[in-house]
Write a protein that holds these residues in place. Structure first.
Motif, PDB file in Angstrom:
ATOM      1  N   GLY A  82       0.743  12.986 -17.004  1.00 60.70           N
ATOM      2  CA  GLY A  82       0.532  14.138 -16.121  1.00 60.70           C
ATOM      3  C   GLY A  82       1.443  15.316 -16.434  1.00 60.70           C
ATOM      4  O   GLY A  82       1.805  15.520 -17.590  1.00 60.70           O
ATOM      5  N   PRO A  83       1.839  16.071 -15.396  1.00 63.20           N
ATOM      6  CA  PRO A  83       2.607  17.301 -15.607  1.00 63.20           C
ATOM      7  C   PRO A  83       3.916  17.086 -16.388  1.00 63.20           C
ATOM      8  O   PRO A  83       4.408  18.014 -17.027  1.00 63.20           O
ATOM      9  N   ALA A  84       4.480  15.862 -16.341  1.00 57.56           N
ATOM     10  CA  ALA A  84       5.710  15.580 -17.085  1.00 57.56           C
ATOM     11  C   ALA A  84       5.491  15.790 -18.580  1.00 57.56           C
ATOM     12  O   ALA A  84       6.431  16.064 -19.330  1.00 57.56           O
ATOM     13  N   GLY A  85       4.224  15.669 -19.021  1.00 58.01           N
ATOM     14  CA  GLY A  85       3.902  15.842 -20.434  1.00 58.01           C
ATOM     15  C   GLY A  85       4.128  17.259 -20.950  1.00 58.01           C
ATOM     16  O   GLY A  85       4.272  17.466 -22.155  1.00 58.01           O
ATOM     17  N   LYS A  86       4.157  18.211 -20.011  1.00 59.06           N
ATOM     18  CA  LYS A  86       4.347  19.617 -20.428  1.00 59.06           C
ATOM     19  C   LYS A  86       5.699  19.816 -21.095  1.00 59.06           C
ATOM     20  O   LYS A  86       5.855  20.632 -21.994  1.00 59.06           O
ATOM     21  N   LYS A  87       6.711  19.060 -20.612  1.00 59.62           N
ATOM     22  CA  LYS A  87       8.062  19.225 -21.152  1.00 59.62           C
ATOM     23  C   LYS A  87       8.303  18.346 -22.377  1.00 59.62           C
ATOM     24  O   LYS A  87       9.310  18.497 -23.064  1.00 59.62           O
ATOM     25  N   ALA A  88       7.375  17.397 -22.622  1.00 65.92           N
ATOM     26  CA  ALA A  88       7.602  16.416 -23.695  1.00 65.92           C
ATOM     27  C   ALA A  88       7.303  17.008 -25.068  1.00 65.92           C
ATOM     28  O   ALA A  88       6.427  17.857 -25.213  1.00 65.92           O
ATOM     29  N   SER A  89       8.042  16.553 -26.095  1.00 70.66           N
ATOM     30  CA  SER A  89       7.769  16.974 -27.466  1.00 70.66           C
ATOM     31  C   SER A  89       6.559  16.196 -27.988  1.00 70.66           C
ATOM     32  O   SER A  89       6.155  15.188 -27.397  1.00 70.66           O
ATOM     33  N   ALA A  90       5.995  16.657 -29.110  1.00 67.83           N
ATOM     34  CA  ALA A  90       4.837  15.973 -29.686  1.00 67.83           C
ATOM     35  C   ALA A  90       5.193  14.530 -30.032  1.00 67.83           C
ATOM     36  O   ALA A  90       4.396  13.611 -29.816  1.00 67.83           O
ATOM     37  N   ALA A  91       6.405  14.323 -30.562  1.00 68.64           N
ATOM     38  CA  ALA A  91       6.840  12.969 -30.945  1.00 68.64           C
ATOM     39  C   ALA A  91       6.954  12.072 -29.715  1.00 68.64           C
ATOM     40  O   ALA A  91       6.549  10.902 -29.743  1.00 68.64           O
ATOM     41  N   LEU A 183       9.097   7.103 -14.184  1.00 72.06           N
ATOM     42  CA  LEU A 183       9.835   8.269 -14.680  1.00 72.06           C
ATOM     43  C   LEU A 183      10.948   8.651 -13.698  1.00 72.06           C
ATOM     44  O   LEU A 183      12.068   8.961 -14.105  1.00 72.06           O
ATOM     45  N   ASP A 184      10.632   8.601 -12.388  1.00 72.17           N
ATOM     46  CA  ASP A 184      11.654   8.896 -11.372  1.00 72.17           C
ATOM     47  C   ASP A 184      12.826   7.929 -11.495  1.00 72.17           C
ATOM     48  O   ASP A 184      13.985   8.321 -11.399  1.00 72.17           O
ATOM     49  N   LYS A 185      12.501   6.645 -11.696  1.00 75.99           N
ATOM     50  CA  LYS A 185      13.539   5.616 -11.826  1.00 75.99           C
ATOM     51  C   LYS A 185      14.441   5.880 -13.019  1.00 75.99           C
ATOM     52  O   LYS A 185      15.594   5.478 -13.033  1.00 75.99           O
ATOM     53  N   GLN A 186      13.869   6.517 -14.056  1.00 77.66           N
ATOM     54  CA  GLN A 186      14.642   6.809 -15.270  1.00 77.66           C
ATOM     55  C   GLN A 186      15.236   8.220 -15.202  1.00 77.66           C
ATOM     56  O   GLN A 186      15.548   8.809 -16.246  1.00 77.66           O
ATOM     57  N   GLY A 187      15.321   8.764 -14.003  1.00 77.87           N
ATOM     58  CA  GLY A 187      15.913  10.081 -13.817  1.00 77.87           C
ATOM     59  C   GLY A 187      15.164  11.189 -14.543  1.00 77.87           C
ATOM     60  O   GLY A 187      15.760  12.193 -14.925  1.00 77.87           O
ATOM     61  N   GLY A 188      13.861  11.005 -14.733  1.00 82.35           N
ATOM     62  CA  GLY A 188      13.048  12.045 -15.373  1.00 82.35           C
ATOM     63  C   GLY A 188      13.184  12.076 -16.891  1.00 82.35           C
ATOM     64  O   GLY A 188      12.621  12.964 -17.543  1.00 82.35           O
ATOM     65  N   ASN A 189      13.896  11.100 -17.467  1.00 80.19           N
ATOM     66  CA  ASN A 189      14.112  11.064 -18.915  1.00 80.19           C
ATOM     67  C   ASN A 189      12.940  10.357 -19.622  1.00 80.19           C
ATOM     68  O   ASN A 189      12.727   9.149 -19.439  1.00 80.19           O
ATOM     69  N   ILE A 190      12.187  11.122 -20.441  1.00 77.90           N
ATOM     70  CA  ILE A 190      10.976  10.561 -21.042  1.00 77.90           C
ATOM     71  C   ILE A 190      11.293   9.466 -22.064  1.00 77.90           C
ATOM     72  O   ILE A 190      10.579   8.468 -22.147  1.00 77.90           O
ATOM     73  N   ASP A 191      12.378   9.611 -22.810  1.00 78.27           N
ATOM     74  CA  ASP A 191      12.744   8.561 -23.774  1.00 78.27           C
ATOM     75  C   ASP A 191      13.041   7.239 -23.075  1.00 78.27           C
ATOM     76  O   ASP A 191      12.628   6.174 -23.529  1.00 78.27           O
ATOM     77  N   LYS A 192      13.748   7.335 -21.943  1.00 84.02           N
ATOM     78  CA  LYS A 192      14.039   6.118 -21.162  1.00 84.02           C
ATOM     79  C   LYS A 192      12.753   5.535 -20.582  1.00 84.02           C
ATOM     80  O   LYS A 192      12.602   4.320 -20.491  1.00 84.02           O
ATOM     81  N   LEU A 193      11.830   6.432 -20.184  1.00 85.41           N
ATOM     82  CA  LEU A 193      10.539   5.977 -19.664  1.00 85.41           C
ATOM     83  C   LEU A 193       9.797   5.169 -20.732  1.00 85.41           C
ATOM     84  O   LEU A 193       9.252   4.098 -20.450  1.00 85.41           O
ATOM     85  N   ILE A 194       9.790   5.690 -21.960  1.00 89.30           N
ATOM     86  CA  ILE A 194       9.100   5.002 -23.055  1.00 89.30           C
ATOM     87  C   ILE A 194       9.711   3.621 -23.284  1.00 89.30           C
ATOM     88  O   ILE A 194       8.989   2.623 -23.425  1.00 89.30           O
ATOM     89  N   ALA A 195      11.052   3.551 -23.241  1.00 85.45           N
ATOM     90  CA  ALA A 195      11.727   2.260 -23.417  1.00 85.45           C
ATOM     91  C   ALA A 195      11.348   1.293 -22.296  1.00 85.45           C
ATOM     92  O   ALA A 195      11.062   0.116 -22.546  1.00 85.45           O
ATOM     93  N   ALA A 196      11.301   1.809 -21.049  1.00 83.44           N
ATOM     94  CA  ALA A 196      10.957   0.960 -19.899  1.00 83.44           C
ATOM     95  C   ALA A 196       9.515   0.457 -20.007  1.00 83.44           C
ATOM     96  O   ALA A 196       9.210  -0.691 -19.686  1.00 83.44           O
ATOM     97  N   LEU A 197       8.661   1.324 -20.502  1.00 83.95           N
ATOM     98  CA  LEU A 197       7.251   0.977 -20.641  1.00 83.95           C
ATOM     99  C   LEU A 197       7.086  -0.120 -21.698  1.00 83.95           C
ATOM    100  O   LEU A 197       6.308  -1.063 -21.522  1.00 83.95           O
ATOM    101  N   LYS A 198       7.858  -0.006 -22.801  1.00 80.57           N
ATOM    102  CA  LYS A 198       7.818  -1.039 -23.846  1.00 80.57           C
ATOM    103  C   LYS A 198       8.278  -2.374 -23.283  1.00 80.57           C
ATOM    104  O   LYS A 198       7.710  -3.422 -23.590  1.00 80.57           O
ATOM    105  N   ALA A 199       9.301  -2.330 -22.431  1.00 83.78           N
ATOM    106  CA  ALA A 199       9.813  -3.563 -21.823  1.00 83.78           C
ATOM    107  C   ALA A 199       8.778  -4.169 -20.873  1.00 83.78           C
ATOM    108  O   ALA A 199       8.624  -5.388 -20.799  1.00 83.78           O
TER     109      ALA A 199
END
Lengths: 201, 254
Positions: A82-91, A183-199
């Motif tokens: 969603g809207p969080a994607g606006k701030k995310a880099s392509a990678a 994402l909220d749990k990871q303090g809005g940090n997308i890299d941490k979100l990706i790690a949590a999702l992998k887990a």
């Protein structure tokens, strides 16, 4: 005269373009039969997996494959972010999408485990707004039949489903809530979100 | 206000005057949605406390991946029998609500179901009606209120009962009071029926453990998931069209 002619030709072209733009997907418009055929085939594969008697981990692998072939995973991942994607880099977007694919296959694979020994049947298909809706009924052992709706489009150029609605409960809305909470749990940090999702996957 | 309502329900002698007066008070008090808010949940803080309590209660009785619940697993056929029994006893109430909604078709269908399942289905333990093509067509007083034009009100999570709305909680309370089964049974039978209904709920929780537990224990925000699921499913039952995303728009902009 020539100017009249060209004007007529121009307006004919204009009409044609307008008509084409009204159809979802433009000139190569998807139709209701193709949408239905996709879900018919998809349900055939799901039915054969849930009645195959293979191990749970083998079933998750099968579902992951089915998701990859029938769902627009890129769109579902983007919509969940969603809207969080606006701030995310392509990678970051790409890393998120690939972690999300695994996560969603395992999650919905577990859901479909309850379908073992059951059967899903397509009942109806109809255009809805600018996409198609295929209505199916799931008949599972020991419970009343319930409705599963599949939303189908060809935004990516391929015919794919992009949403799944079980008795009114919408997968895109549910995943957007879930990913938003992660994402909220990871303090809005997308890299941490990706790690949590992998887990989680 | 709900606490006082529920307390007044337990006092003997208030049954006759309760529905009309309390309902009027309750509906007048229904919270209005905040402008721009997608979900009408002004009591979120309180609801979240109740959710933590309900989740702890659920974990104690039924357990999850980490711990076992105190209630032993009811064997599947027994559980299905209790579920059929409880849902059969819900039929008279559904008939009454269909009539209140001015829908004689479903009322007739549920009457037929009740007759078939109470007799051939041995007091409702089995569900032959579904097999011969008379499926359940559920109706409750929350739905009746919706049909009558009453607004949904705020989302609520109710202790022990779980997700609801102001309208649905009012409906649940009224359904308990106006249940036609009350008039057909004596006190002893009523006690057996209550035990049967509770057992059915326990059995359903156990049979659909994967679904319950994935929402309550595996999601990042189980309160928000339960709220979304309840509201979407309830709107589906009530025939309210949900807004859908336009899939051709930018998903990051929606």
């Amino acid at each position: 005269m020539p100017s009249n002619l060209s004007r007529r030709a121009f307006s004919a072209l204009g009409l044609g373009l307008a008509a084409a733009s009204l159809m979802p997907g433009g000139a190569q418009a998807l139709n209701v039969d193709e949408a239905r055929a996709l879900i018919d085939k998809l349900i055939g594969e799901i039915n054969s997996v849930i009645n195959s008697g293979q191990s749970e981990s083998a079933m998750f692998k099968s579902f992951e494959g089915i998701f990859a072939r029938y769902a627009d995973e890129g769109y579902i991942a983007a919509s969940a972010l969603g809207p969080a994607g606006k701030k995310a880099s392509a990678a970051q977007k790409q890393a998120f999408a690939s972690a999300f694919k695994r996560y969603i296959a395992v999650k919905y694979g577990k859901r479909f485990r309850e379908f073992i020994g059951g059967k899903i049947e397509v009942r109806d298909a109809r255009p809805l707004k600018n996409f198609f809706e295929v209505v199916s009924t799931a008949k599972l052992q020991g419970q009343s039949p319930f409705e599963v709706r599949w939303h189908v489009f060809d935004k990516s150029g391929k015919v794919r489903f992009f949403n799944l609605i079980i008795e009114g409960v919408n997968m895109l809305a549910s995943e957007r809530t879930e990913i938003g909470a992660m994402l909220d749990k990871q303090g809005g940090n997308i890299d941490k979100l990706i790690a949590a999702l992998k887990a989680a996957g | 206000m709900f606490q006082s309502l529920l307390k007044s329900l337990r006092r003997p002698g208030v049954r006759a005057t309760f529905p009309v007066l309390a309902l009027a008070a309750l509906l007048g008090a229904c919270a209005r949605p905040e402008p721009g808010a997608e979900i009408n949940d002004p009591y979120e803080r309180g609801n979240r406390s109740v959710h933590r309590f309900n989740t702890a209660v659920d974990k104690f009785f039924f357990g999850n991946d980490e711990q076992k619940g105190v209630i032993p697993i009811i064997p599947r056929p027994v559980s299905i029998g209790f579920s059929n029994f409880a849902s059969n006893l819900g039929q008279p109430s559904a008939v009454l609500n269909s009539l209140l909604q001015g829908k004689p078709g479903p009322a007739l269908q549920n009457t037929l179901r009740f007759a078939v399942n109470s007799t051939i289905g041995i007091g409702g333990l089995f569900d032959p009606a579904s097999k011969i093509g008379i499926p359940a067509d559920p109706a409750d007083f929350g739905e009746t209120l919706h049909v009558w034009g009453v607004a949904e009100g705020a989302y609520l999570e109710v202790p022990f009962l779980g997700p609801s709305t102001e309208r649905d909680l009012a409906g649940t309370i009224v359904d308990i009071v106006i249940d036609p089964v009350n008039a057909l049974v004596d006190t002893n039978e009523a006690a057996y029926i209550t035990v049967g209904r509770l057992t059915a709920k326990v059995g359903n929780r156990q049979r659909f453990a994967d679904t319950y537990e994935s929402i309550l224990y595996d999601s990042a925000d189980s309160y928000a998931q339960a709220r979304l699921l309840y509201l979407q499913n309830r709107h589906f039952e009530l025939g309210i069209e949900e807004e859908t995303f336009d899939p051709y728009e930018d998903p990051y902009a929606q």
